[in-house]
Each structure stands twice: as structure tokens, then as C-alpha cells.
Scaffold this active site. Structure first.
Site, PDB file in Angstrom:
ATOM      1  N   CYS A   5       7.660  -1.769  -1.187  1.00 17.62           N
ATOM      2  CA  CYS A   5       8.011  -2.369  -2.149  1.00 17.62           C
ATOM      3  C   CYS A   5       8.371  -3.737  -2.179  1.00 17.62           C
ATOM      4  O   CYS A   5       8.187  -4.421  -1.053  1.00 17.62           O
ATOM      5  CB  CYS A   5       9.595  -1.743  -2.404  1.00 17.62           C
ATOM      6  SG  CYS A   5       9.471   0.094  -2.588  1.00 17.62           S
ATOM      7  N   GLY A  31       4.145  -3.427  -5.207  1.00 18.58           N
ATOM      8  CA  GLY A  31       4.509  -2.116  -5.938  1.00 18.58           C
ATOM      9  C   GLY A  31       4.500  -2.015  -7.478  1.00 18.58           C
ATOM     10  O   GLY A  31       4.585  -2.829  -8.210  1.00 18.58           O
ATOM     11  N   ASN A 106      13.235  -2.197   0.439  1.00 16.77           N
ATOM     12  CA  ASN A 106      11.987  -2.143   0.964  1.00 16.77           C
ATOM     13  C   ASN A 106      11.831  -1.751   2.517  1.00 16.77           C
ATOM     14  O   ASN A 106      12.437  -2.230   3.271  1.00 16.77           O
ATOM     15  CB  ASN A 106      11.248  -3.541   0.733  1.00 16.77           C
ATOM     16  CG  ASN A 106      10.051  -3.571   1.565  1.00 16.77           C
ATOM     17  OD1 ASN A 106       9.614  -4.460   1.961  1.00 16.77           O
ATOM     18  ND2 ASN A 106       9.178  -2.579   1.373  1.00 16.77           N
ATOM     19  N   GLY A 107      11.316  -0.559   2.668  1.00 18.12           N
ATOM     20  CA  GLY A 107      11.016  -0.013   4.063  1.00 18.12           C
ATOM     21  C   GLY A 107      11.308   1.262   3.832  1.00 18.12           C
ATOM     22  O   GLY A 107      11.537   2.065   2.814  1.00 18.12           O
ATOM     23  N   TYR A 248      -3.265  -7.143   5.286  1.00 21.39           N
ATOM     24  CA  TYR A 248      -3.456  -6.261   3.906  1.00 21.39           C
ATOM     25  C   TYR A 248      -2.478  -6.668   2.837  1.00 21.39           C
ATOM     26  O   TYR A 248      -2.716  -7.053   1.730  1.00 21.39           O
ATOM     27  CB  TYR A 248      -3.839  -4.951   4.148  1.00 21.39           C
ATOM     28  CG  TYR A 248      -4.090  -4.167   2.832  1.00 21.39           C
ATOM     29  CD1 TYR A 248      -4.993  -4.192   2.018  1.00 21.39           C
ATOM     30  CD2 TYR A 248      -2.768  -3.457   1.934  1.00 21.39           C
ATOM     31  CE1 TYR A 248      -5.390  -3.643   1.024  1.00 21.39           C
ATOM     32  CE2 TYR A 248      -2.862  -2.616   0.937  1.00 21.39           C
ATOM     33  CZ  TYR A 248      -4.332  -2.694   0.337  1.00 21.39           C
ATOM     34  OH  TYR A 248      -4.351  -2.205  -0.721  1.00 21.39           O
TER      35      TYR A 248
HETATM   36  P1  AMP Z   1     -10.901   3.861   2.977  1.00 21.20           P
HETATM   37  O1  AMP Z   1     -11.980   4.204   1.937  1.00 21.20           O
HETATM   38  O2  AMP Z   1      -9.988   4.961   2.910  1.00 21.20           O
HETATM   39  O3  AMP Z   1     -11.675   3.573   4.209  1.00 21.20           O
HETATM   40  O4  AMP Z   1     -10.133   2.675   2.338  1.00 21.20           O
HETATM   41  C1  AMP Z   1     -10.332   1.411   2.983  1.00 21.20           C
HETATM   42  C2  AMP Z   1      -9.877   0.298   1.893  1.00 21.20           C
HETATM   43  O5  AMP Z   1      -8.732   0.553   1.637  1.00 21.20           O
HETATM   44  C3  AMP Z   1     -10.158  -1.090   2.281  1.00 21.20           C
HETATM   45  O6  AMP Z   1     -10.780  -1.821   1.401  1.00 21.20           O
HETATM   46  C4  AMP Z   1      -8.441  -1.610   2.445  1.00 21.20           C
HETATM   47  O7  AMP Z   1      -8.451  -3.114   1.925  1.00 21.20           O
HETATM   48  C5  AMP Z   1      -7.882  -0.663   1.825  1.00 21.20           C
HETATM   49  N1  AMP Z   1      -6.555  -0.426   2.482  1.00 21.20           N
HETATM   50  C6  AMP Z   1      -6.218  -0.487   3.765  1.00 21.20           C
HETATM   51  N2  AMP Z   1      -4.797  -0.110   3.709  1.00 21.20           N
HETATM   52  C7  AMP Z   1      -4.358   0.466   2.583  1.00 21.20           C
HETATM   53  C8  AMP Z   1      -2.953   0.616   2.254  1.00 21.20           C
HETATM   54  N3  AMP Z   1      -2.159   1.014   2.768  1.00 21.20           N
HETATM   55  N4  AMP Z   1      -2.942   1.096   0.704  1.00 21.20           N
HETATM   56  C9  AMP Z   1      -4.130   0.949  -0.118  1.00 21.20           C
HETATM   57  N5  AMP Z   1      -5.055   0.225   0.580  1.00 21.20           N
HETATM   58  C10 AMP Z   1      -5.432   0.071   1.653  1.00 21.20           C
END
Ligand code: AMP
Length: 462
Positions: A5, A31, A106-107, A248
Site C-alpha cells: 500500500c 495500490g 503499509n506492510g 520492482y
Molecule cells: P510471471 O509471468 O509470473 O513470471 O511474472 C513476471 C512479471 O511480473 C515481471 O514482468 C515482473 O515485472 C512482474 N512482477 C514481479 N513481481 C510482481 C509483483 N509482486 N506484483 C505484480 N507484478 C510483479
């Protein structure tokens, strides 16, 4: 329930609610499911909250009613989706014997279930299902006399991640857990003190960054005076700032944990280029999170950078995928390649992480269909092998491809010509050099505090 968040707070400003609205706008990436603002005029707290993006929740009319000098705001993301209860939307606002209070959190509190069970046995009634509500109950039920003592008493019982803003009828308090998992920054705007998850919120309103709220610190603002306290019992807690915020989650124009996210992310790319060089014609990012590390990779390797994939920014999380055939369209809705750039080229593709592997696989297929001759995947973080229990939404271990597959196997699965991940050492070096100050559990399984089995089992069941 997992949540990540954004929080924002401001003390002593006649436009408190409006600045909070702007702050939440800047923190929208943290969020997108619901947003809320609570404001006090010194006598009474009023609030407005709803599901949706900041722009759709707040209209002129709703903001006009939020009058006061102190405000807190919250953007919420949870994995439970839009069917989630409205009672889980924050800030949580309650009335109790000595007045009102609003909190924005947040957390993830990892011992929330245990605490909740105990509180319920003692007669507490909960409205929603969030771990944040536990904090309110602990404060109200504390036997201590003064509000600050009650808060300290409550915080000392929590295990896990909290960057927290607490507003009473007259005070604004910011607290960060002793491990410092999530960021929380403090700034100043024309004599008003402001707090935000990330400094990009300060930039938007023209506030000046002063410093981070330190791990284990509680900053209290009352009668225009600022004072700082230490959460009791946290002397031996190891500083564990979430390194994934750099990878990220945080916006690249923010400064978190005292460092520019942009600079750290670019350094990830430069180190990655040194660790996994490859002969290629173009470096292209997976937008948006791959853009900055791709710039670093390109500058270090001297391979030209191009935006070979274009992102549609209007695709939300609620994109409906009716059947398997349509589902395959999924990634194309979000990303589209430019064949004129890619034809007969050897491409290095940079993304920030591979979770299940499905995105990379689809992207690589798409790039080949668009004419790419070779596709080399480079990831600006180490393999994601372990779930996060402290506020980043990750699937269970069995769904994390790197927890059960070698790098060669992942490379084969995603159909890349080669695959290279940034090393853990490289990542830490770029993020500031000290392994002891970061939580790297999602990469190495070293959780900074033990996670109760109730939480790990619950996560496995999901
Ligand atoms: P996947 O298809 O499951 O391997 O998802 C990889 C993609 O998800 C990458 O392009 C990342 O930028 C993105 N990503 C990584 N961590 C998260 C997260 N916690 N929430 C949403 N997207 C994520």
C-alpha cells in the site's frame, strides 16, 4: 491477506485533504484497489473512502467536505480482489473512550492472526479482516494511560512490517517497524510536516525531503512540536529494508532508504551487463520496470537501447480473460512489439524479475514472431525463490519457477537463447553495499524474523 500500500500524511495545513489527495495520486502505483482520506479539524475526524483509483474515488464534492488541518491517506492493494469488504478500506477510523483515531498502514503483520484470536477471546469485535485493525484494538485495549504510551505498548507486540500513520483529533504520528521493511519518508512543506511512503509524493506537492523515519522510530507531532521515540524491545532487531522495493515496486523518481531508486535500478543493469554480457544488436526493456535497468545495461555494454515493446498503460488488473485462447492474448493487450526494430536482430530483453515464467515466455515468443533472430533474457534481480510475508504480493513457493527449476531449465521453459540473473552480491552492492541492512528473503530464504506457521500454511492453501 497480503497487502502492499501507499500512505501519506500532513500536519498543519489548511489544505490538508487536498494535499493528501495529490500525495495519493503520486503513490497510486502502490495500490489501486481502494483509496481513502481522513482529516481532523482538531475536534472531529471526517473521512471518505471507496474502492477504485484515487481519481475515481475523490471528486470535488467529496474533497470539499474534508475540512481540517491534519490528514492521513491510504491507497490499498490486496490480493483478495474487488469483492473484498468495504470494511477493509483504509484509513481505519474509530471512536473510543478518549476520542477518535485514524490509521493508515503499509506492510504485513505476521503475528496478526495470533493477536486477533487473543483479542477476540477477550471480547473484541472486528469489522474487517485486515491485520491493520489489530493495531487499533491493541492501542485501545492497552492499560497504559497516555495515548503515546498506549501506542508504544501496541507496537511492541507487533511482529512484521508496518509503515504506519496514526492521526488522533489533534496529533499526527508516524511509526516504522524495527526492521524497517517498508519505506517511510518525512518532509516539509511551507511549515507543514508531511509523511509519505515514497518521496515522489513530496515532489508533486513541492515538499522538501527531510529524512526517513528510522526503523523502530515513532515521530510524534503535537502542538506544532516534533518529538521522536524508540519502540521498546527492538534493540536486537536486524535492519531489513525490502530490496524488492528497488527492484520492482517503488517509482524510479523516488528516493527510498536514502537512495535514488533510479540510480540503484540503473546500477542493477550495469552490473548485470558485466556479469552476463552477450553479443547483441539491441537492448530492449519490458516496460515499465525493465526500462531503467535496460538503460544501465545498454550504457555499460554499449549496445543501443530501443523501446522494442510498447506498453498499453490502460490495462488494469481486472482485465477479463474468458477462455484459454483469449488468455493467450493477455500479454499482447499489455505489450506490443515493433517489428521494424526487431527484424533479424539479436535482442537482449531486460525485465526486473521472473515470477511464474509465463510473462517472459509469452514476450519471447512475441519477439520471435516479430522477427527477432536471437532473444537473450536478462533479469535485474536474482531468481525469486521464496514467498514474501512482509507486504509484497508473491505466489506460493510451488508457483515460483525458480524454486524448483535451475537457470538452464528456466531458460528452456521461457524459450530464450540465453538467460542471466543479477547476482545477490551485485544487487546489494548497487543498493548501497550492506547485506545486513536489507531483507533478501524472496531471493535467499533468509527471513529476518520467524514467520508463524499459521501464516505460511495459510499462504500455501491459497
Ligand atoms: P510471471 O509471468 O509470473 O513470471 O511474472 C513476471 C512479471 O511480473 C515481471 O514482468 C515482473 O515485472 C512482474 N512482477 C514481479 N513481481 C510482481 C509483483 N509482486 N506484483 C505484480 N507484478 C510483479
Amino acid at each position: 491477506m497480503k497487502e502492499y500500500c501507499g500512505v501519506f500524511g500532513i500536519y498543519n495545513n489548511p489544505n490538508a485533504a487536498y494535499y493528501t489527495y495529490l500525495g495519493l495520486y503520486a503513490l497510486q502505483h502502490r495500490g489501486q484497489e481502494s483509496a481513502g482520506i481522513a482529516v481532523t479539524n482538531g475536534e472531529r475526524i471526517t473521512y471518505y473512502r471507496d474502492f477504485g483509483l484515487v481519481s475515481s474515488v475523490f471528486k470535488n464534492e467529496s474533497l470539499k467536505h474534508l475540512t481540517g488541518f491534519v490528514a492521513v491517506g491510504h491507497n490499498r492493494y490486496s490480493t483478495s480482489g474487488a469483492s473484498d469488504s468495504p470494511d477493509n478500506i483504509q484509513p481505519i477510523v474509530v471512536s473510543y473512550k478518549y476520542g477518535q483515531m485514524a490509521i493508515a498502514h503499509n506492510g504485513n503483520i505476521v503475528n496478526a492472526l495470533e493477536l486477533r484470536e487473543k483479542l477476540e477471546e477477550e471480547g473484541s469485535i472486528f469489522r474487517g479482516t485486515t491485520d491493520s485493525e489489530v493495531i487499533v484494538h491493541l492501542i485501545v485495549k492497552s492499560k497504559k494511560r497516555k495515548f503515546l504510551e498506549k501506542l508504544m505498548d501496541a507496537l511492541s507486540k507487533l511482529k512484521g512490517a508496518y509503515s504506519l500513520l496514526v492521526m488522533t483529533n489533534k496529533k499526527l504520528i508516524a511509526a516504522r517497524d524495527p526492521w524497517g521493511f517498508r519505506p517511510l519518508c518525512m518532509g516539509e512543506l511551507d511549515g507543514s510536516i508531511v509523511f509519505a511512503s515514497e518521496t515522489c509524493a513530496f515532489d508533486l506537492i513541492g515538499a522538501k525531503y527531510i529524512r526517513d523515519v528510522e526503523p523502530g522510530e515513532v515521530v510524534v507531532i503535537e502542538n506544532g512540536e516534533i518529538s521522536s521515540y524508540q519502540i521498546p524491545g527492538c534493540e536486537n532487531c536486524k535492519k531489513s529494508q525490502c530490496v524488492f522495493e528497488f527492484v520492482y515496486f517503488a517509482r524510479p523518481d523516488s528516493k527510498i532508504f536514502g537512495k535514488s531508486v533510479y540510480e540503484v535500478r540503473k546500477e542493477f543493469g550495469k552490473i548485470l551487463a558485466r556479469e552476463y554480457p552477450v553479443k547483441a544488436d539491441l537492448v530492449i526493456p519490458v516496460p515499465d520496470s525493465g526500462v531503467v535497468p535496460a538503460l544501465g545495461y545498454s550504457q555499460e555494454s554499449r549496445i543501443p537501447f530501443e523501446m522494442g515493446l510498447i506498453r498499453n498503460h490502460y490495462v488494469g488488473r481486472t482485465f477479463i480473460k474468458p477462455d484459454q485462447k483469449m488468455r493467450d492474448i493477455g500479454v499482447r493487450v499489455k505489450l506490443n512489439p515493433i517489428p521494424e526494430l526487431l527484424k533479424n536482430k539479436r535482442i537482449v530483453v531486460i525485465d526486473d524479475s521472473i515470477v511464474r515464467g509465463t510473462t517472459s515466455r509469452k514476450i519471447i515468443r512475441m519477439l520471435r514472431e516479430a522477427g527477432a533472430k536471437e532473444v537473450h533474457m536478462r533479469i535485474s534481480s536474482p531468481p525469486t525463490k521464496w514467498p514474501c510475508y512482509f507486504g509484497i504480493d508473491t505466489p506460493t513457493r510451488d508457483q515460483l519457477i525458480a524454486s524448483s527449476h535451475s537457470i538452464e531449465e528456466i531458460c528452456k521453459y521461457i524459450e530464450a537463447d540465453s538467460l542471466g540473473y543479477l547476482s545477490l552480491e551485485g544487487m546489494i552492492r548497487a543498493a548501497g553495499g550492506n547485506k545486513d541492512s536489507f531483507c533478501t528473503a524472496c531471493f535467499d530464504g533468509n527471513y529476518p524474523l520467524s514467520v508463524p506457521e499459521t501464516i505460511t500454511r495459510q499462504a500455501e492453501k491459497k
